[in-house]
Design a protein around this motif. Sequence first.
Motif, PDB file in Angstrom:
ATOM      1  N   THR A  10       0.723  -1.284   0.036  1.00  0.00           N
ATOM      2  CA  THR A  10       0.055   0.046   0.034  1.00  0.00           C
ATOM      3  C   THR A  10       0.938   1.430  -0.053  1.00  0.00           C
ATOM      4  N   ALA A  11       1.833   1.396   0.869  1.00  0.00           N
ATOM      5  CA  ALA A  11       2.656   2.642   1.064  1.00  0.00           C
ATOM      6  C   ALA A  11       3.581   2.717  -0.235  1.00  0.00           C
ATOM      7  N   GLY A  12       4.298   1.557  -0.823  1.00  0.00           N
ATOM      8  CA  GLY A  12       4.822   1.868  -2.018  1.00  0.00           C
ATOM      9  C   GLY A  12       4.315   2.316  -3.303  1.00  0.00           C
ATOM     10  N   TYR A  33      11.311  -1.856  -5.584  1.00  0.00           N
ATOM     11  CA  TYR A  33      11.649  -3.282  -5.225  1.00  0.00           C
ATOM     12  C   TYR A  33      10.644  -4.160  -4.382  1.00  0.00           C
ATOM     13  N   ASP A  34      10.582  -5.266  -4.777  1.00  0.00           N
ATOM     14  CA  ASP A  34       9.743  -6.213  -3.760  1.00  0.00           C
ATOM     15  C   ASP A  34       9.999  -7.757  -4.447  1.00  0.00           C
ATOM     16  N   ASN A  35       9.530  -8.626  -3.521  1.00  0.00           N
ATOM     17  CA  ASN A  35       9.591 -10.055  -4.127  1.00  0.00           C
ATOM     18  C   ASN A  35       8.596  -9.988  -5.172  1.00  0.00           C
ATOM     19  N   ALA A 118      14.112  -9.105  -3.262  1.00  0.00           N
ATOM     20  CA  ALA A 118      14.028  -8.409  -1.847  1.00  0.00           C
ATOM     21  C   ALA A 118      15.312  -7.838  -1.576  1.00  0.00           C
ATOM     22  N   VAL A 119      15.289  -6.592  -0.911  1.00  0.00           N
ATOM     23  CA  VAL A 119      16.373  -5.744  -0.560  1.00  0.00           C
ATOM     24  C   VAL A 119      17.165  -6.461   0.669  1.00  0.00           C
ATOM     25  N   SER A 120      18.317  -6.480   0.542  1.00  0.00           N
ATOM     26  CA  SER A 120      19.029  -7.397   1.924  1.00  0.00           C
ATOM     27  C   SER A 120      19.752  -6.173   2.523  1.00  0.00           C
TER      28      SER A 120
HETATM   29  C1  LIG Z   1      -3.765  -9.310   7.835  1.00  0.00           C
HETATM   30  C2  LIG Z   1      -3.834  -7.943   7.856  1.00  0.00           C
HETATM   31  C3  LIG Z   1      -5.133  -7.402   7.222  1.00  0.00           C
HETATM   32  C4  LIG Z   1      -5.104  -6.045   7.204  1.00  0.00           C
HETATM   33  N1  LIG Z   1      -6.534  -5.773   6.550  1.00  0.00           N
HETATM   34  C5  LIG Z   1      -6.656  -4.251   6.400  1.00  0.00           C
HETATM   35  C6  LIG Z   1      -7.853  -3.788   6.141  1.00  0.00           C
HETATM   36  O1  LIG Z   1      -8.714  -4.637   5.620  1.00  0.00           O
HETATM   37  N2  LIG Z   1      -8.147  -2.410   5.798  1.00  0.00           N
HETATM   38  C7  LIG Z   1      -7.096  -1.542   6.270  1.00  0.00           C
HETATM   39  O2  LIG Z   1      -7.252  -0.430   6.168  1.00  0.00           O
HETATM   40  N3  LIG Z   1      -5.930  -2.038   6.669  1.00  0.00           N
HETATM   41  C8  LIG Z   1      -5.645  -3.382   6.845  1.00  0.00           C
HETATM   42  N4  LIG Z   1      -4.444  -3.601   7.471  1.00  0.00           N
HETATM   43  C9  LIG Z   1      -3.594  -2.812   7.948  1.00  0.00           C
HETATM   44  C10 LIG Z   1      -2.469  -2.900   6.647  1.00  0.00           C
HETATM   45  O3  LIG Z   1      -1.088  -3.324   7.270  1.00  0.00           O
HETATM   46  C11 LIG Z   1      -2.181  -1.634   5.974  1.00  0.00           C
HETATM   47  O4  LIG Z   1      -3.428  -1.091   5.665  1.00  0.00           O
HETATM   48  C12 LIG Z   1      -1.263  -1.591   4.498  1.00  0.00           C
HETATM   49  O5  LIG Z   1      -1.491  -2.671   3.905  1.00  0.00           O
HETATM   50  C13 LIG Z   1       0.075  -1.420   5.244  1.00  0.00           C
HETATM   51  O6  LIG Z   1       0.818  -1.174   4.063  1.00  0.00           O
HETATM   52  P1  LIG Z   1       2.382  -1.268   3.964  1.00  0.00           P
HETATM   53  O7  LIG Z   1       2.746  -0.940   2.684  1.00  0.00           O
HETATM   54  O8  LIG Z   1       2.831  -0.680   5.279  1.00  0.00           O
HETATM   55  O9  LIG Z   1       2.794  -2.826   4.155  1.00  0.00           O
HETATM   56  P2  LIG Z   1       2.428  -3.873   3.170  1.00  0.00           P
HETATM   57  O10 LIG Z   1       1.235  -3.551   1.957  1.00  0.00           O
HETATM   58  O11 LIG Z   1       2.643  -5.286   3.516  1.00  0.00           O
HETATM   59  O12 LIG Z   1       3.625  -3.842   1.894  1.00  0.00           O
HETATM   60  C14 LIG Z   1       5.092  -3.864   2.452  1.00  0.00           C
HETATM   61  C15 LIG Z   1       5.800  -4.882   1.214  1.00  0.00           C
HETATM   62  O13 LIG Z   1       7.139  -4.415   1.553  1.00  0.00           O
HETATM   63  C16 LIG Z   1       7.845  -5.823   1.223  1.00  0.00           C
HETATM   64  N5  LIG Z   1       8.913  -6.177   1.748  1.00  0.00           N
HETATM   65  C17 LIG Z   1       9.277  -6.378   2.921  1.00  0.00           C
HETATM   66  N6  LIG Z   1      10.500  -6.381   3.208  1.00  0.00           N
HETATM   67  C18 LIG Z   1      11.152  -6.236   2.101  1.00  0.00           C
HETATM   68  C19 LIG Z   1      12.527  -6.327   1.402  1.00  0.00           C
HETATM   69  N7  LIG Z   1      13.298  -6.603   2.199  1.00  0.00           N
HETATM   70  N8  LIG Z   1      12.702  -5.777   0.132  1.00  0.00           N
HETATM   71  C20 LIG Z   1      11.876  -5.590  -0.642  1.00  0.00           C
HETATM   72  N9  LIG Z   1      10.569  -5.338  -0.462  1.00  0.00           N
HETATM   73  C21 LIG Z   1      10.224  -5.849   0.930  1.00  0.00           C
HETATM   74  C22 LIG Z   1       6.637  -6.920   1.403  1.00  0.00           C
HETATM   75  O14 LIG Z   1       6.895  -7.905   0.302  1.00  0.00           O
HETATM   76  C23 LIG Z   1       5.370  -6.171   0.933  1.00  0.00           C
HETATM   77  O15 LIG Z   1       5.059  -6.094  -0.305  1.00  0.00           O
HETATM   78  C24 LIG Z   1      -4.283  -5.011   7.505  1.00  0.00           C
HETATM   79  C25 LIG Z   1      -3.088  -5.593   7.935  1.00  0.00           C
HETATM   80  C26 LIG Z   1      -3.032  -7.115   8.199  1.00  0.00           C
HETATM   81  C27 LIG Z   1      -1.596  -7.384   8.737  1.00  0.00           C
END
Ligand SMILES: Cc1cc2nc3c(=O)[nH]c(=O)nc-3n(C[C@H](O)[C@H](O)[C@H](O)COP(=O)(O)OP(=O)(O)OC[C@H]3O[C@@H](n4cnc5c(N)ncnc54)[C@H](O)[C@@H]3O)c2cc1C
Length: 486
Positions: A10-12, A33-35, A118-120
């Motif tokens: 979501t953030a990226g 970057y992502d897997n 993935a980034v290490s």
């Molecule tokens: C099970 C679950 C259900 C949820 N349901 C909801 C919902 O219904 N509604 C809502 O508003 N919020 C929900 N949330 C909250 C949710 O976490 C956020 O809404 C949002 O998806 C977070 O976005 P993010 O980009 O921070 O994380 P993510 O969307 O998880 O993205 C992070 C990405 O970083 C990648 N990454 C990690 N490490 C590395 C690396 N070393 N190198 C490269 N890539 C990497 C991962 O593979 C992943 O794709 C839920 C959370 C969880 C855990």
Amino acid sequence: MKIAIIGMGTAGVTVLKELAKSDKFQEMHIDAYDNPINMGQGVPFQNDSDQLLINLPAAQMSLNLENRHEFVDWYQQQSTFKFSNPEYLPRFIFGHYMKAYLDEINNRNRNVTLIKEAVSEVFIESKIGQTDVTYHVCTSYDMERCKSYDVVFLTIGTLSYHDPYQLKGTPGYIHTPYPTYNTLNNVKDTDQIAIMGTGLASLDVIRYVTDHHNNFPIVVTSRKGHLPSVRGEMPDITFKYITPERFNKIKEKNFGNVPLDDAIALFLKECALFELPVENLVNRKKGNPIEDLKYDLEHSETLGKFQSILELIKENLNWIWNSFNRNDQKVFLQKYQPILKANSNPMPPRTAKLLIEYIEQGLVQIRDGLENVNYENNKYHFVFENQTLDTFDIVINATGSKTQLKDLDSDDQLVVNMENRQVVQAHPLGGIQIIAETNQVISPRYGTLDNMFALGQLTNGINQSRNGVTMIVKQATDIVNRLLEK
Ligand SMILES: Cc1cc2nc3c(=O)[nH]c(=O)nc-3n(C[C@H](O)[C@H](O)[C@H](O)COP(=O)(O)OP(=O)(O)OC[C@H]3O[C@@H](n4cnc5c(N)ncnc54)[C@H](O)[C@@H]3O)c2cc1C
């Protein structure tokens, strides 16, 4: 300008989408970057069972702050996925909506490269005696393959799962519950299953496992045994008392902080506007899962108002939280955070009704008082508070993700490495240190990193409880706008 976005959930995706709006977008070279599995969908919205639902009505989920209906419109216009009850859609559908954004930007622009690895390592290069820094991002431990950037976004989502009883690696222990359709891969029909944790992740696992396993009951257990609350009818509200203006005035008289008691008094005034019986709502759980779920379903109007207030608190928690002094933050975490947590991210009413059915039919048993789990003679032995014991063949861990850097291991190697190279440092209340207003990372070696931004759960010490889609999208949009203004 060379830009790395690490993590494309979501953030990226939002960061990229906001950058793409800029007139100067074509002058940027962006590596995302992502897997290969999570690229564009992230972890919560990855491909998984269609029984895992978004926890709020689809009409309230959007990557576009100016169009709250965008996701619903996207869903209605496409023909690949159709569901009979589109109010609460499966989570992976939202993932496909995000991915559609990513694909569109990627296909239209040659300056965007998706790196499906993935980034290490992320490290900083700076010559001795100089303060300029360059950021390097690596996908292997071969330095030749590292790439340098002017700007880095750390958008890696949640940290790995807790392992409270050190069971990782033992046979039959499923450390991470996602994707849920993998959890039963090596499970026999006759195996007895326990799910550890009674939060949102456990609901996902319950839904999948009860439909695909035959040996009941599935025991779901934690220390308190409390299930998440049920979503009530949540009205749109605005705050009258909890406002930045009022907080600024209080800060002027209190050495730059807002005393927690003052903030709580304002909160109670907001609740009084809706005539909410706060004390009753906070203490409504009686420890009987069916009664507790039914109470929530039957009080959806009152509860919904309370949930709306708490949701708005969460949305504004960055400036509320960061107005408290450290002692008050600790008191908040101990005394009020559990209330916030117990009433946030409520489950859809239809999940609650299904759970009641499962419990009444004996398919699922919710148990509190879990004290210890150990593995002996090919069985998991669960020890409960009242000294009762139970044994299981399979344990699915749904205890939630880690928040503190000190608990990390090789499952979070990137963060462990960044801490070791002094790119990031632990925030005492969780996650890494950032500037609350700008999301710039504060390195223990180089100070504030002007062009390295972190958002999401990695910043949970500063962004307490601000991890829902809308909050993430707002943060990402603000950061990019500020960067583009610069
Ligand atoms: C099970 C679950 C259900 C949820 N349901 C909801 C919902 O219904 N509604 C809502 O508003 N919020 C929900 N949330 C909250 C949710 O976490 C956020 O809404 C949002 O998806 C977070 O976005 P993010 O980009 O921070 O994380 P993510 O969307 O998880 O993205 C992070 C990405 O970083 C990648 N990454 C990690 N490490 C590395 C690396 N070393 N190198 C490269 N890539 C990497 C991962 O593979 C992943 O794709 C839920 C959370 C969880 C855990």
